[in-house]
Enzyme design. Structure first.
Site, PDB file in Angstrom:
ATOM      1  N   LYS A   1     -12.586  -8.454  -2.860  1.00 17.96           N
ATOM      2  CA  LYS A   1     -12.843  -8.450  -1.414  1.00 17.96           C
ATOM      3  C   LYS A   1     -13.672  -7.213  -1.028  1.00 17.96           C
ATOM      4  O   LYS A   1     -14.646  -7.302  -0.282  1.00 17.96           O
ATOM      5  CB  LYS A   1     -11.490  -8.462  -0.680  1.00 17.96           C
ATOM      6  CG  LYS A   1     -11.584  -8.352   0.822  1.00 17.96           C
ATOM      7  CD  LYS A   1     -10.190  -8.398   1.449  1.00 17.96           C
ATOM      8  CE  LYS A   1     -10.184  -7.642   2.752  1.00 17.96           C
ATOM      9  NZ  LYS A   1      -8.870  -7.397   3.316  1.00 17.96           N
TER      10      LYS A   1
ATOM     11  N   ASN B   1       0.808  -1.231   0.000  1.00 18.42           N
ATOM     12  CA  ASN B   1       0.000   0.000   0.000  1.00 18.42           C
ATOM     13  C   ASN B   1       0.842   1.284   0.000  1.00 18.42           C
ATOM     14  O   ASN B   1       0.446   2.279  -0.595  1.00 18.42           O
ATOM     15  CB  ASN B   1      -1.028  -0.005   1.135  1.00 18.42           C
ATOM     16  CG  ASN B   1      -0.434  -0.279   2.484  1.00 18.42           C
ATOM     17  OD1 ASN B   1       0.692  -0.743   2.600  1.00 18.42           O
ATOM     18  ND2 ASN B   1      -1.190   0.001   3.534  1.00 18.42           N
TER      19      ASN B   1
ATOM     20  N   LYS C   1      12.101  -8.240   1.811  1.00 14.76           N
ATOM     21  CA  LYS C   1      11.207  -8.814   0.789  1.00 14.76           C
ATOM     22  C   LYS C   1      10.094  -7.821   0.501  1.00 14.76           C
ATOM     23  O   LYS C   1       9.307  -7.471   1.374  1.00 14.76           O
ATOM     24  CB  LYS C   1      10.591 -10.143   1.243  1.00 14.76           C
ATOM     25  CG  LYS C   1       9.974 -10.847   0.024  1.00 14.76           C
ATOM     26  CD  LYS C   1       8.949 -11.884   0.339  1.00 14.76           C
ATOM     27  CE  LYS C   1       7.580 -11.352   0.606  1.00 14.76           C
ATOM     28  NZ  LYS C   1       6.898 -10.721  -0.569  1.00 14.76           N
TER      29      LYS C   1
ATOM     30  N   GLY D   1       1.814  -5.804   7.424  1.00 17.55           N
ATOM     31  CA  GLY D   1       0.834  -6.458   6.560  1.00 17.55           C
ATOM     32  C   GLY D   1      -0.396  -6.837   7.361  1.00 17.55           C
ATOM     33  O   GLY D   1      -0.725  -6.175   8.356  1.00 17.55           O
TER      34      GLY D   1
ATOM     35  N   GLU E   1       3.540  -4.604  12.362  1.00 19.45           N
ATOM     36  CA  GLU E   1       2.634  -3.476  12.144  1.00 19.45           C
ATOM     37  C   GLU E   1       1.502  -4.028  11.291  1.00 19.45           C
ATOM     38  O   GLU E   1       1.676  -4.318  10.115  1.00 19.45           O
ATOM     39  CB  GLU E   1       3.401  -2.346  11.451  1.00 19.45           C
ATOM     40  CG  GLU E   1       2.790  -0.994  11.709  1.00 19.45           C
ATOM     41  CD  GLU E   1       1.834  -0.611  10.615  1.00 19.45           C
ATOM     42  OE1 GLU E   1       0.622  -0.916  10.781  1.00 19.45           O
ATOM     43  OE2 GLU E   1       2.260  -0.034   9.610  1.00 19.45           O
ATOM     44  N   LEU E   2       0.332  -4.214  11.913  1.00 17.84           N
ATOM     45  CA  LEU E   2      -0.720  -5.013  11.292  1.00 17.84           C
ATOM     46  C   LEU E   2      -1.955  -4.178  10.969  1.00 17.84           C
ATOM     47  O   LEU E   2      -1.870  -2.987  10.765  1.00 17.84           O
ATOM     48  CB  LEU E   2      -1.052  -6.191  12.215  1.00 17.84           C
ATOM     49  CG  LEU E   2       0.184  -7.010  12.647  1.00 17.84           C
ATOM     50  CD1 LEU E   2      -0.180  -8.081  13.653  1.00 17.84           C
ATOM     51  CD2 LEU E   2       0.883  -7.618  11.440  1.00 17.84           C
TER      52      LEU E   2
ATOM     53  N   GLY F   1       4.773 -14.399  -0.489  1.00 19.72           N
ATOM     54  CA  GLY F   1       4.842 -14.575   0.961  1.00 19.72           C
ATOM     55  C   GLY F   1       5.127 -15.989   1.418  1.00 19.72           C
ATOM     56  O   GLY F   1       6.101 -16.224   2.152  1.00 19.72           O
ATOM     57  N   PRO F   2       4.299 -16.950   1.009  1.00 23.39           N
ATOM     58  CA  PRO F   2       4.477 -18.302   1.549  1.00 23.39           C
ATOM     59  C   PRO F   2       5.801 -18.952   1.142  1.00 23.39           C
ATOM     60  O   PRO F   2       6.207 -19.932   1.754  1.00 23.39           O
ATOM     61  CB  PRO F   2       3.288 -19.076   0.939  1.00 23.39           C
ATOM     62  CG  PRO F   2       2.291 -18.020   0.591  1.00 23.39           C
ATOM     63  CD  PRO F   2       3.083 -16.819   0.207  1.00 23.39           C
TER      64      PRO F   2
ATOM     65  N   CYS G   1      -3.531   1.110   6.681  1.00 16.40           N
ATOM     66  CA  CYS G   1      -3.756   0.299   7.886  1.00 16.40           C
ATOM     67  C   CYS G   1      -4.454   1.132   8.956  1.00 16.40           C
ATOM     68  O   CYS G   1      -5.185   0.602   9.769  1.00 16.40           O
ATOM     69  CB  CYS G   1      -2.433  -0.240   8.391  1.00 16.40           C
ATOM     70  SG  CYS G   1      -1.162   1.006   8.487  1.00 16.40           S
TER      71      CYS G   1
ATOM     72  N   ILE H   1     -11.679  -3.455   5.627  1.00 18.99           N
ATOM     73  CA  ILE H   1     -12.124  -3.538   4.224  1.00 18.99           C
ATOM     74  C   ILE H   1     -10.972  -3.185   3.289  1.00 18.99           C
ATOM     75  O   ILE H   1     -10.794  -3.755   2.241  1.00 18.99           O
ATOM     76  CB  ILE H   1     -13.329  -2.603   3.983  1.00 18.99           C
ATOM     77  CG1 ILE H   1     -14.492  -2.980   4.930  1.00 18.99           C
ATOM     78  CG2 ILE H   1     -13.774  -2.660   2.518  1.00 18.99           C
ATOM     79  CD1 ILE H   1     -15.682  -2.040   4.868  1.00 18.99           C
ATOM     80  N   PHE H   2     -10.163  -2.221   3.694  1.00 21.54           N
ATOM     81  CA  PHE H   2      -9.014  -1.771   2.907  1.00 21.54           C
ATOM     82  C   PHE H   2      -9.449  -1.250   1.539  1.00 21.54           C
ATOM     83  O   PHE H   2      -8.837  -1.553   0.508  1.00 21.54           O
ATOM     84  CB  PHE H   2      -7.989  -2.909   2.757  1.00 21.54           C
ATOM     85  CG  PHE H   2      -6.606  -2.508   3.216  1.00 21.54           C
ATOM     86  CD1 PHE H   2      -6.392  -2.106   4.519  1.00 21.54           C
ATOM     87  CD2 PHE H   2      -5.515  -2.526   2.341  1.00 21.54           C
ATOM     88  CE1 PHE H   2      -5.128  -1.728   4.955  1.00 21.54           C
ATOM     89  CE2 PHE H   2      -4.250  -2.146   2.762  1.00 21.54           C
ATOM     90  CZ  PHE H   2      -4.062  -1.754   4.068  1.00 21.54           C
TER      91      PHE H   2
HETATM   92  P1  NAD Z   1      -0.240  -9.839   3.538  1.00 21.96           P
HETATM   93  O1  NAD Z   1      -0.130  -9.695   5.000  1.00 21.96           O
HETATM   94  O2  NAD Z   1      -0.549 -11.195   3.008  1.00 21.96           O
HETATM   95  O3  NAD Z   1       1.118  -9.364   2.825  1.00 21.96           O
HETATM   96  C1  NAD Z   1       2.052  -8.480   3.382  1.00 21.96           C
HETATM   97  C2  NAD Z   1       3.453  -8.994   3.121  1.00 21.96           C
HETATM   98  O4  NAD Z   1       3.603 -10.252   3.755  1.00 21.96           O
HETATM   99  C3  NAD Z   1       3.754  -9.228   1.640  1.00 21.96           C
HETATM  100  O5  NAD Z   1       5.111  -8.917   1.376  1.00 21.96           O
HETATM  101  C4  NAD Z   1       3.543 -10.721   1.491  1.00 21.96           C
HETATM  102  O6  NAD Z   1       4.235 -11.299   0.430  1.00 21.96           O
HETATM  103  C5  NAD Z   1       4.049 -11.230   2.823  1.00 21.96           C
HETATM  104  N1  NAD Z   1       3.531 -12.537   3.212  1.00 21.96           N
HETATM  105  C6  NAD Z   1       2.329 -13.091   2.912  1.00 21.96           C
HETATM  106  N2  NAD Z   1       2.237 -14.336   3.424  1.00 21.96           N
HETATM  107  C7  NAD Z   1       3.400 -14.581   4.064  1.00 21.96           C
HETATM  108  C8  NAD Z   1       3.910 -15.709   4.785  1.00 21.96           C
HETATM  109  N3  NAD Z   1       3.212 -16.827   4.932  1.00 21.96           N
HETATM  110  N4  NAD Z   1       5.147 -15.609   5.328  1.00 21.96           N
HETATM  111  C9  NAD Z   1       5.870 -14.486   5.187  1.00 21.96           C
HETATM  112  N5  NAD Z   1       5.449 -13.415   4.504  1.00 21.96           N
HETATM  113  C10 NAD Z   1       4.228 -13.443   3.947  1.00 21.96           C
HETATM  114  O7  NAD Z   1      -1.269  -8.817   3.022  1.00 21.96           O
HETATM  115  P2  NAD Z   1      -2.075  -8.820   1.623  1.00 21.96           P
HETATM  116  O8  NAD Z   1      -2.568 -10.189   1.271  1.00 21.96           O
HETATM  117  O9  NAD Z   1      -1.243  -8.161   0.626  1.00 21.96           O
HETATM  118  O10 NAD Z   1      -3.311  -7.960   2.030  1.00 21.96           O
HETATM  119  C11 NAD Z   1      -4.329  -8.590   2.772  1.00 21.96           C
HETATM  120  C12 NAD Z   1      -4.898  -7.658   3.759  1.00 21.96           C
HETATM  121  O11 NAD Z   1      -3.861  -7.220   4.646  1.00 21.96           O
HETATM  122  C13 NAD Z   1      -5.439  -6.374   3.206  1.00 21.96           C
HETATM  123  O12 NAD Z   1      -6.732  -6.520   2.728  1.00 21.96           O
HETATM  124  C14 NAD Z   1      -5.381  -5.480   4.386  1.00 21.96           C
HETATM  125  O13 NAD Z   1      -6.495  -5.710   5.194  1.00 21.96           O
HETATM  126  C15 NAD Z   1      -4.153  -5.939   5.098  1.00 21.96           C
HETATM  127  N6  NAD Z   1      -2.974  -5.100   4.850  1.00 21.96           N
HETATM  128  C16 NAD Z   1      -2.522  -4.310   5.854  1.00 21.96           C
HETATM  129  C17 NAD Z   1      -1.432  -3.496   5.641  1.00 21.96           C
HETATM  130  C18 NAD Z   1      -0.887  -2.606   6.705  1.00 21.96           C
HETATM  131  O14 NAD Z   1      -0.207  -1.644   6.402  1.00 21.96           O
HETATM  132  N7  NAD Z   1      -1.110  -2.895   7.965  1.00 21.96           N
HETATM  133  C19 NAD Z   1      -0.798  -3.474   4.406  1.00 21.96           C
HETATM  134  C20 NAD Z   1      -1.267  -4.315   3.382  1.00 21.96           C
HETATM  135  C21 NAD Z   1      -2.361  -5.120   3.644  1.00 21.96           C
END
Ligand code: NAD
Length: 500
Positions: free
Chosen positions: A352, A169, A192, A245, A268-269, A225-226, A302, A400-401
């Site tokens: 979503k 974002n 990453k 994330g 930071e979630l 991510g995974p 977020c 909702i984002f």
């Molecule tokens: P996510 O948490 O899946 O992704 C964030 C980061 O984590 C990405 O770099 C991703 O590749 C990595 N990641 C994903 N799965 C992982 C794993 N198993 N192990 C290690 N790293 C992993 O977020 P998203 O799918 O991109 O978005 C989903 C929701 O997350 C959004 O709808 C929103 O609600 C939220 N979000 C929050 C923020 C924030 O700033 N807090 C930012 C983006 C998304």
């Protein structure tokens, strides 16, 4: 229900080219060990911008080995703070010089308005780097008095190899919040980037090397991510993990860190931040602020003010004016001048958000504005407003984002405190009032890492940011962020002559 859209069907050609698509390991751009790539897409159209190298376990291993060597053998952690500071300052100058190109790349890959990227986000990256450059030569420990004849020093040392996982974002700002303090403290890094937005981190990391960063100090892995993310979180040679994330992924990486080498983790979630409008508020101003709090960055923040609590005395007027403001919001190609809102990041987020809009309608909230997609390609969504939202509805509970404002009515201060705090999140809160006592009461009562009074989304390099409850652990920015990247060592020496 929505009228103010400009040209979402014919995308403007971005004024920039993609130069870097490989992984950055040990100061070199290299292909993934597997040779695999993945497409990064233009959110305006869903079409491909470029193929990017897809990092996986083997690449993370290579990157961590480079970061380990750069940490263990130096020169980075052994350089003086002043030398590190000068490199960060040179980097800030280079970013400033390439401001428009970096902003264009960010807009292309992410879909955010170019004016926002060029006038706010790239300049904030510069500011953050200068802020952390300022810290680099001011990080020091203490000499503490102890009982008994001992000379006691407390040393602050870099923590080692930092693993950093960032979201899509605010790709550049999340880069700065993570890389800035880690480098200032003398650590080495494997970062990453998010699979949706890999381009800007590669571009600016190249500039950081041009500024004099030694090889291996910052390694950048594009990938998923995974695979790549999980490999980093569970790596035995990574000494610290920082993640931004979703809350669900935060739980996964915390577990991976615990199951591997118990590396400390900052998180930071997500959030579901309340924006509280009291009855003494200037309604026009409150409407504008609440609009900004929710719709900024396509609602993909977020800390978005995603539960707008409005006092019953001003509720009807507020809803009418909020609706009028949303209808006026200019949505369109983010490269076009004057556009306030671009597309959502990708199809998954788009779907979503559309599901949440249907859920709002199904659960009985009143759809005041928007509610639909815009155009037939890309991921544009009409600015959407629900009134008569109740606390138990999914649109009032879950992140909702997206550009969906939920307006809820309240009539009493204690009631709104209790309702605002009834969420698993605690990232931020907004308070709108002219009454000092009300402001003070709310400030102290709200369980959130940031409370903005009569303002919202004020970010500054020096202000700590982070969450209570399931919004995360630890703080980024400000002096608190340095602690995430420092080890504390106590050194005790007997004193032969305690009198001196
Ligand atoms: P996510 O948490 O899946 O992704 C964030 C980061 O984590 C990405 O770099 C991703 O590749 C990595 N990641 C994903 N799965 C992982 C794993 N198993 N192990 C290690 N790293 C992993 O977020 P998203 O799918 O991109 O978005 C989903 C929701 O997350 C959004 O709808 C929103 O609600 C939220 N979000 C929050 C923020 C924030 O700033 N807090 C930012 C983006 C998304």
């Amino acid at each position: 229900r929505f009228s103010t859209a400009v040209a979402v069907e014919e995308p403007i050609t971005p004024p920039v080219q993609v130069h870097h698509t490989q992984l950055l390991i040990n100061g070199q751009f290299v292909d993934a060990a597997s040779g695999k790539t993945f497409p990064t897409l233009d959110p305006r159209t869903g079409e491909m911008i470029a193929h990017v190298a897809e990092g996986d376990v083997e690449d993370v291993n290579r990157a961590v080995a480079a970061a380990r060597k750069a940490f263990d053998e130096g020169p980075w952690p052994k350089m003086t703070g002043y030398e590190r500071s000068r490199i960060l300052l040179r980097f800030a100058d280079l970013v400033e010089k390439h401001n428009d190109e970096i902003a264009a790349l960010e807009t292309w890959d992410n879909g955010k308005p170019y004016e926002q990227a060029a006038n706010v986000e790239v300049p904030m990256l510069v500011r953050l780097m200068r802020y952390y450059a300022g810290w680099a030569d001011k990080i020091h420990g203490l000499v503490v008095p102890a009982d008994g004849p001992h000379h006691v020093q407390v040393l602050h040392e870099p923590i080692g190899v930092a693993g950093q996982i960032i979201p899509w974002n605010f790709p550049l700002l999340m880069f700065a919040w993570k890389v800035g303090p880690a480098l200032a403290c003398g650590n080495t890094i494997v970062l990453k980037s998010a699979e949706q937005t890999p381009l800007s981190a590669l571009y600016v990391s190249k500039l950081l090397h041009e500024a004099g960063l030694p090889e291996g100090v910052l390694n950048v892995i594009s990938g998923f991510g995974p695979t790549a993310g999980a490999a980093l979180a569970s790596h035995m040679e990574v000494d610290k993990l920082a993640f931004t994330g979703s809350t669900n992924t935060g739980k996964i990486v915390l577990e991976l860190a615990a199951r591997s080498n118990l590396k400390p983790v900052t998180l930071e979630l997500g959030g579901k931040s309340p924006m509280i409008i009291m009855d003494d508020a200037d309604v026009d101003h409150a409407v504008e602020l609440a609009h900004f709090a929710l719709f900024f960055n396509q609602g993909q923040c977020c800390c978005a003010g995603s539960r707008t609590y409005v006092h019953e005395k001003v509720y009807d007027e507020f809803v009418e004016k909020a609706k009028a403001r949303a209808l006026k919001r200019v949505v369109g190609d983010p490269f076009r001048k004057g556009v306030e809102q671009g597309p959502q990041i990708d199809e998954e987020q788009f779907n979503k958000i559309m599901r949440y809009i249907r859920s709002g309608v199904d659960s009985g909230a009143t759809l005041q504005a928007g509610g639909d997609r815009l155009g037939s390609k890309g991921y544009f969504i009409q600015p959407t407003i629900f009134s008569d939202v109740k606390d138990g509805m999914p649109i009032a509970q879950e992140e909702i984002f997206g550009p969906v404002q939920s307006i809820l009515k309240f009539n009493d201060l204690n009631e709104v405190i209790q309702r605002a705090n009834t969420t698993r999140y605690g990232l931020a809160a907004g308070v709108f009032t002219n009454n000092l006592d009300t402001a003070n009461t709310l400030t102290r009562a709200l369980r959130a890492g940031t409370v903005w009074i009569n303002c919202f989304d004020v970010f500054d390099a020096a202000i700590p940011f982070g969450g209570y409850k399931m919004s995360g652990h630890g703080r980024e920015k400000g002096i608190d962020s340095l602690k995430n990247y420092l080890q504390v060592k106590a050194v005790v020496t007997p004193l032969k002559n305690p009198a001196w």
